[in-house]
Scaffold this active site. Structure first.
Site, PDB file in Angstrom:
ATOM      1  CB  CYS A  16       7.711 -67.853   9.923  1.00 27.91           C
ATOM      2  SG  CYS A  16       9.086 -68.492  10.547  1.00 27.91           S
ATOM      3  N   GLY A  42       3.162 -72.296   7.903  1.00 28.36           N
ATOM      4  CA  GLY A  42       4.073 -73.029   8.850  1.00 28.36           C
ATOM      5  C   GLY A  42       3.236 -73.892   9.695  1.00 28.36           C
ATOM      6  CG  ASN A 117       8.092 -65.064   6.782  1.00 28.97           C
ATOM      7  OD1 ASN A 117       7.525 -64.294   5.761  1.00 28.97           O
ATOM      8  ND2 ASN A 117       8.453 -66.058   6.767  1.00 28.97           N
ATOM      9  N   GLY A 118      11.423 -65.072   7.709  1.00 28.67           N
ATOM     10  CA  GLY A 118      12.446 -64.937   7.023  1.00 28.67           C
ATOM     11  C   GLY A 118      13.851 -65.715   7.361  1.00 28.67           C
ATOM     12  CE1 TYR A 257       3.026 -75.493  -2.779  1.00 31.25           C
ATOM     13  CE2 TYR A 257       5.012 -74.893  -1.363  1.00 31.25           C
ATOM     14  CZ  TYR A 257       3.618 -75.623  -1.692  1.00 31.25           C
ATOM     15  OH  TYR A 257       3.576 -76.758  -0.638  1.00 31.25           O
TER      16      TYR A 257
END
Ligand code: SF4
Length: 484
Positions: A16, A42, A117-118, A257
């Site tokens: 996310c 995402g 996010n997570g 990345y």
């Protein structure tokens, strides 16, 4: 969890990205632009909720940001001076509308929109307790667990209730919420996932990455600190640190990345970090060869670093087709094989008769590397040496990154020589964990207190894996089978 249904299923994936705006008449339009810059975090669904002083206005849908927020009518409907938004990577093949964030709920104190996010590592346990006490869940997302914890808190204010809720959760998260009075940002106590603060004139911005500040011309102010809650309202920004102090463990894979190379995270340029890892890789694993070729796009900065350090020419021996985002046709391995060919093509004139060093950021299942090595050989390379700018990925991530089950990770099944054979390379080498830390300017990895989360390389998980150890979830998030 299996990440099929995506053209690039041989990578770990960020799940996310979040973005928030407070104090701008075009808050939703700015949020749509911010989410567009965070699209790499995402691609399966996007959502925005705005607040116009009277009501909250939601818009969510499957697909890219541009699929959902290009029309003037949609943006005009998202009225208000404040907005939050979210992009999501689906963790199963199907995107379910009820799981698309931001979530919104009406509480005693008023409305609250929320996205994060997570991943919460005790979501299943919390959910089970909440359901026992009468909470009714509508989604399979762990964000909804936070919503119910806020609803059942006995504290008075929205911030106290949110704090109370977050004290009960374990996990890695960056959260953005919008109440009737304020935009709120939170990072988990270890700061595993990123969140930054920006300003555009008098307008406050929260974002997963700085590249989304750049797209709207906002200035970077600072990172939200691990364990910090920032509350942005009419009176400006207020900061709280209600959680027990813990040592930072930012996700090192963001540098390798996930993040965009033009972002700056925790004071480090992602691009420079990647080049530095490439230099370290060249020092640790030199090889007699003619050219250094990146696997585009993510291998480019590390390959530049490798080429600089080794003195070998850097060549674009593989060309990427940028118009292949997702493929929806991959029910079989054969089709997945086609997906790789659609995305990359060998630049024959560069590769013919050369001893090639291929540089990529990681090997997950090994399927992409196998096809790429084969493609480079077929284009006439006489030797193909693979160099990877991360240590072997041996463990799954439980902190908000979509990963295959551990037994599907090539490095968990084979040693490096066997992996080289599997992908068909003449040689294979990964940067060492100490080399990675050196590249990040940290010296060796301190086993007693490493500076980063590096659990997918070392198995040293800094946040307890409560649900996983309880045997309740094999990887993350999917508490129920997701059905439309
Ligand atoms: S396990 Fe790996 S991908 Fe997950 S947060 Fe830690 S370093 Fe990042």
């Amino acid at each position: 969890m299996v990440t099929t249904g995506h053209a690039d299923s041989d990578h770990f994936h960020d799940e996310c990205g979040v973005f928030g705006v407070f104090g701008h008449p075009d808050a939703a339009a700015l949020t749509a632009l911010g989410l567009h810059a965070l699209q790499h975090r995402g691609q399966e669904a996007a959502g925005i909720v705005s607040y116009d002083g009277t009501q909250f206005n939601p818009q969510r849908g499957p697909g890219l940001v541009a699929d959902n927020f290009s029309s003037k009518e949609v943006i005009e409907r998202l009225r208000g001076h404040a907005a939050i938004g979210h992009v999501r990577y689906a963790t199963t093949g199907e995107v379910v509308t009820r799981n698309i964030q931001p979530f919104f709920a009406d509480f005693e104190f008023g409305g609250l929109a929320l996205c994060h996010n997570g991943n919460l590592t005790n979501a299943y346990q919390l959910r089970r307790n909440l359901v026992r006490r009468g909470s009714l869940f509508h989604s399979t997302s762990d964000t909804e667990v936070i919503v119910h914890l806020i609803a059942t808190s006995l504290k008075e204010t929205v911030v106290d209730r949110l704090t109370d809720a977050l004290r009960q959760v374990e996990g890695a998260y960056s959260l953005v919420a919008l109440s009737q009075e304020a935009l709120i940002g939170v990072r988990d106590p270890l700061g595993v996932r990123p969140l930054v603060i920006g300003k555009l004139g008098e307008t406050w911005i929260l974002s997963s990455e700085t590249c989304a500040l750049d797209i709207i011309g906002a200035e970077f102010v600072r990172d939200v600190e691990p364990g910090e809650i920032v509350i942005i309202g009419a009176g400006g920004l207020r900061s709280l640190k209600p959680f027990e102090h813990a040592s930072k463990r930012f996700c090192v894979f963001e540098y390798i990345y996930f993040a965009r190379p033009d972002s700056v995270m925790e004071g480090r340029s992602v691009y420079e970090a990647r080049k530095q890892i490439g230099r370290e890789l060249a020092r640790e694993s030199p090889v007699d060869a003619d050219i250094v070729v990146p696997v585009p796009d993510s291998g480019v900065p590390a390959a530049l670093g490798y080429a600089n350090e080794s003195g070998l020419p850097f060549e674009l021996g593989i060309i990427r087709n940028h118009y292949v985002g997702r493929t929806f046709i991959e029910p079989t391995d054969q089709i997945r094989h086609l997906g790789v060919r659609l995305k990359h093509n060998a630049n024959r004139s560069d590769l013919q008769g050369k001893r090639v060093i291929l540089v990529d950021d990681s090997i997950v299942r090994g399927t992409t590397s196998t096809k790429i090595v084969d493609m480079v050989r077929r284009a006439g390379a006489t030797e193909v040496h693979m160099r990877i700018s991360s240590p072997p990925t041996v463990h799954s991530c439980f902190y908000g990154i979509a990963t295959p089950e551990r037994d599907q990770l090539l490095a968990s099944r084979y040693d490096v020589d066997a992996m080289a054979k599997f992908i068909g390379a003449d040689s294979l080498a990964f940067v060492s964990i100490d080399g990675l830390y050196r590249a990040m300017g940290e010296g060796r990895r301190a086993a007693s207190g490493p500076r980063f989360c590096d659990a997918c390389f070392t198995g040293d998980y800094p946040i307890p894996l409560i649900d996983a150890e309880d045997g309740k979830v094999s990887v993350q998030l999917s508490l129920l089978a997701e059905t439309a």
